[in-house]
Design a protein around this motif. Structure first.
Motif, short mmCIF file in Angstrom:
data_model
loop_
_atom_site.label_atom_id
_atom_site.label_comp_id
_atom_site.label_asym_id
_atom_site.label_seq_id
_atom_site.Cartn_x
_atom_site.Cartn_y
_atom_site.Cartn_z
N GLY A 214 0.80 -1.21 0.00
CA GLY A 214 0.00 0.00 0.00
C GLY A 214 0.84 1.26 0.00
N VAL A 215 0.15 2.40 0.05
CA VAL A 215 0.83 3.71 0.00
C VAL A 215 1.32 4.07 1.39
CG1 VAL A 215 0.58 6.13 -0.63
CG2 VAL A 215 -0.65 4.39 -1.92
N ILE A 216 2.62 4.00 1.60
CA ILE A 216 3.24 4.31 2.89
C ILE A 216 4.12 5.54 2.71
CG2 ILE A 216 4.77 3.47 4.72
CD1 ILE A 216 3.91 0.63 3.97
N GLY A 217 3.73 6.63 3.33
CA GLY A 217 4.41 7.89 3.09
C GLY A 217 5.53 8.20 4.06
N PHE A 218 6.41 9.09 3.62
CA PHE A 218 7.42 9.77 4.44
C PHE A 218 8.64 8.92 4.82
CE2 PHE A 218 3.50 12.20 5.36
CZ PHE A 218 3.94 13.44 4.92
N VAL A 219 8.65 7.63 4.54
CA VAL A 219 9.84 6.83 4.86
C VAL A 219 11.04 7.34 4.06
CG1 VAL A 219 10.85 4.52 4.86
CG2 VAL A 219 8.44 4.81 5.39
N GLY A 220 10.81 7.62 2.78
CA GLY A 220 11.88 8.11 1.92
C GLY A 220 12.31 9.53 2.22
N LEU A 221 11.53 10.24 3.03
CA LEU A 221 11.89 11.61 3.42
C LEU A 221 12.66 11.61 4.73
CD1 LEU A 221 11.47 14.71 2.96
CD2 LEU A 221 9.46 14.50 4.42
N ILE A 222 12.17 10.86 5.72
CA ILE A 222 12.73 10.91 7.07
C ILE A 222 14.12 10.28 7.14
CG2 ILE A 222 12.42 10.12 9.44
CD1 ILE A 222 9.41 10.16 8.95
N ILE A 223 14.23 9.04 6.66
CA ILE A 223 15.44 8.25 6.89
C ILE A 223 16.69 8.84 6.24
CG2 ILE A 223 16.47 5.96 6.66
CD1 ILE A 223 14.14 6.22 8.68
N PRO A 224 16.67 9.21 4.94
CA PRO A 224 17.89 9.80 4.37
C PRO A 224 18.35 11.07 5.07
CG PRO A 224 16.39 9.12 2.64
CD PRO A 224 15.64 9.01 3.92
N HIS A 225 17.39 11.90 5.52
CA HIS A 225 17.75 13.14 6.21
C HIS A 225 18.46 12.86 7.53
CE1 HIS A 225 16.40 16.72 4.11
NE2 HIS A 225 15.44 15.98 3.59
N ILE A 226 17.94 11.93 8.29
CA ILE A 226 18.56 11.61 9.58
C ILE A 226 19.94 11.01 9.38
CG2 ILE A 226 18.36 10.12 11.60
CD1 ILE A 226 15.33 10.45 11.41
N LEU A 227 20.05 10.08 8.45
CA LEU A 227 21.32 9.36 8.26
C LEU A 227 22.38 10.21 7.56
CD1 LEU A 227 20.03 5.78 7.40
CD2 LEU A 227 21.00 6.61 9.53
N ARG A 228 21.94 11.22 6.82
CA ARG A 228 22.92 12.10 6.18
C ARG A 228 23.79 12.82 7.20
NH1 ARG A 228 19.69 14.30 3.09
NH2 ARG A 228 20.16 13.23 1.15
N ARG A 229 23.22 13.08 8.38
CA ARG A 229 23.99 13.73 9.44
C ARG A 229 25.00 12.78 10.07
NH1 ARG A 229 21.99 18.51 11.20
NH2 ARG A 229 20.00 19.18 10.30
N VAL A 230 24.76 11.48 9.91
CA VAL A 230 25.66 10.47 10.49
C VAL A 230 26.71 10.03 9.50
CG1 VAL A 230 25.75 8.18 11.58
CG2 VAL A 230 23.79 9.69 12.01
N THR A 231 26.30 9.73 8.26
CA THR A 231 27.21 9.15 7.27
C THR A 231 27.81 10.17 6.32
OG1 THR A 231 25.47 8.73 5.65
CG2 THR A 231 25.83 7.04 7.33
N GLY A 232 27.21 11.38 6.27
CA GLY A 232 27.66 12.35 5.28
C GLY A 232 26.87 12.20 3.99
N GLY A 233 27.24 12.97 2.98
CA GLY A 233 26.48 13.00 1.73
C GLY A 233 26.96 12.04 0.67
N ASP A 234 28.01 11.26 0.93
CA ASP A 234 28.52 10.31 -0.06
C ASP A 234 27.48 9.20 -0.27
OD1 ASP A 234 29.85 8.47 -1.63
OD2 ASP A 234 31.73 8.60 -0.51
N MET A 235 26.94 9.12 -1.49
CA MET A 235 25.89 8.16 -1.78
C MET A 235 26.35 6.71 -1.65
SD MET A 235 22.93 9.47 -2.36
CE MET A 235 22.31 11.14 -2.45
N ARG A 236 27.64 6.47 -1.78
CA ARG A 236 28.14 5.10 -1.64
C ARG A 236 27.97 4.59 -0.21
NH1 ARG A 236 33.92 6.29 -4.29
NH2 ARG A 236 33.53 8.13 -2.99
N ARG A 237 27.88 5.51 0.76
CA ARG A 237 27.58 5.13 2.14
C ARG A 237 26.12 5.41 2.49
NH1 ARG A 237 32.47 7.91 3.23
NH2 ARG A 237 31.27 9.64 4.09
N LEU A 238 25.62 6.57 2.04
CA LEU A 238 24.28 6.99 2.44
C LEU A 238 23.19 6.06 1.89
CD1 LEU A 238 22.51 9.04 3.87
CD2 LEU A 238 22.59 10.48 1.81
#
Length: 341
Positions: A263-287
């Motif tokens: 079904g339609v599950i919202g905001f997972v793709g918004l919340i998680i990358p933002h939080i983890l970007r502060r931990v891993t940085g912006g390098d997509m190979r890690r993020l």
């Protein structure tokens, strides 16, 4: 290497804890020790040692474990595709829900449901493929409407996403009104609640999610380069149009696979990358990989909350993610006004 190893181990440990919690919580509580014992005996092909263990085995293997694995794949798909959309368009608000991919996939899946395709032998092929095609067309329309010359302003993307999503949702509602026999099932599904149980949806979703997430992972380096502009990417020998097209296709395929079965599950793709970007940085190979693991953990825990918050009844998991995501979205929107992403 140590900087990557420790977060990786912690992430998988957190996922393992979330899985044990998910398979243990329910109308029949299963302690972690018994859960591990049943799983170990199943792997070895050993018969249950008691009647209670036999009951636990049936509950775990036929109901809870398939559902938990489905939530893992769905969370990974939504967070991974959201991370890719944000990186590709350098836009903090570009997640599958807000740019119309999820609603488009929902329309495609509802078309399949109302036409009765789930009753056919090709049901697990038809539903996700219809969702994928519909999602791809919706995303393409949103980007074309939002584009100003060669730029993609945040405000335009939000407005175009809202407008197109509203139109697509209206079409979906029209189809639901004319499909009274499937109405309750479809409404629960649209709120982010899987109406399918057992291993069939897991096996049906698996190939699409694997192709989408492996494809995104393969383009992680190119995602990094594309964030520096087309000129830099061309100098490094990257075919910009081809790379962008394939990233959108892989991200949309992941979203469509998630929506088609849960079904339609919202905001997972918004919340998680933002939080983890502060931990891993912006390098997509890690993020990207960390976003996939983080999305899996988040959705598994959200599903646990959805099961227990109004027990013995059960809420659609999409309600829980929306309750978490809406305030987070407003926070990001406020910050995006104050400074560039």
């Amino acid at each position: 290497m140590h900087k990557l190893t420790r977060p990786t181990l912690l992430s998988f440990a957190a996922l393992a804890i979330a899985v044990l919690l998910s398979v243990g919580v329910g109308s029949v509580a299963i302690p972690p020790k018994e859960t591990l014992e049943v799983l170990w005996n199943t792997l070895q092909g050993t018969a249950p040692t008691s009647d209670i263990n036999h009951t636990y085995q049936i509950i775990l293997l036929t109901l809870r474990l398939p559902r938990t694995i489905l939530m893992i794949m769905t969370g990974a798909a939504l967070a991974g595709s959201g991370c890719a959309y944000q990186g590709l368009f350098q836009n903090p608000l570009a997640d599958p829900y807000l740019i119309g991919a999820a609603s488009g996939a929902g329309l495609g899946a509802i078309i399949s449901l109302t036409l009765g395709w789930p009753a056919s032998p090709f049901s697990y092929l038809a539903v996700p493929m219809t969702a994928f095609i519909s999602a791809l067309l919706t995303v393409f329309l949103v980007f074309q409407l939002a584009k100003v010359k060669k730029t993609l302003p945040v405000t335009n993307l939000i407005l175009a996403g809202v407008a197109v999503s509203s139109f697509v949702t209206a079409l979906t509602s029209f189809l639901l009104i004319n499909a009274s026999g499937e109405l309750r099932r479809a409404v629960v599904w649209l709120l982010g609640g899987s109406t399918m149980a057992g291993w069939k949806p897991v096996l049906g979703q698996l190939p699409y999610v694997l192709v989408g997430l492996i494809g995104l992972s393969a383009y992680a380096y190119k995602l990094n380069v594309l964030q520096f502009g087309d000129e830099q990417a061309l100098q490094l020998g990257i075919n910009v149009n081809r790379a962008r097209t394939r990233i959108v296709v892989f991200a949309t395929l992941s979203t469509a696979a998630a929506v088609a079965f849960t079904g339609v599950i919202g905001f997972v793709g918004l919340i998680i990358p933002h939080i983890l970007r502060r931990v891993t940085g912006g390098d997509m190979r890690r993020l990207l990989p960390f976003s996939m693991i983080g999305g899996a953990i988040f959705l598994v825990l959200a599903d646990v909350v959805a099961r227990v918050i109004v027990a013995p009844q059960e809420l659609p998991v999409g309600i829980i993610t929306s309750l978490c995501g809406a305030p987070f979205f407003l926070f990001i929107l406020r910050r995006s006004k104050e400074k560039d992403w």
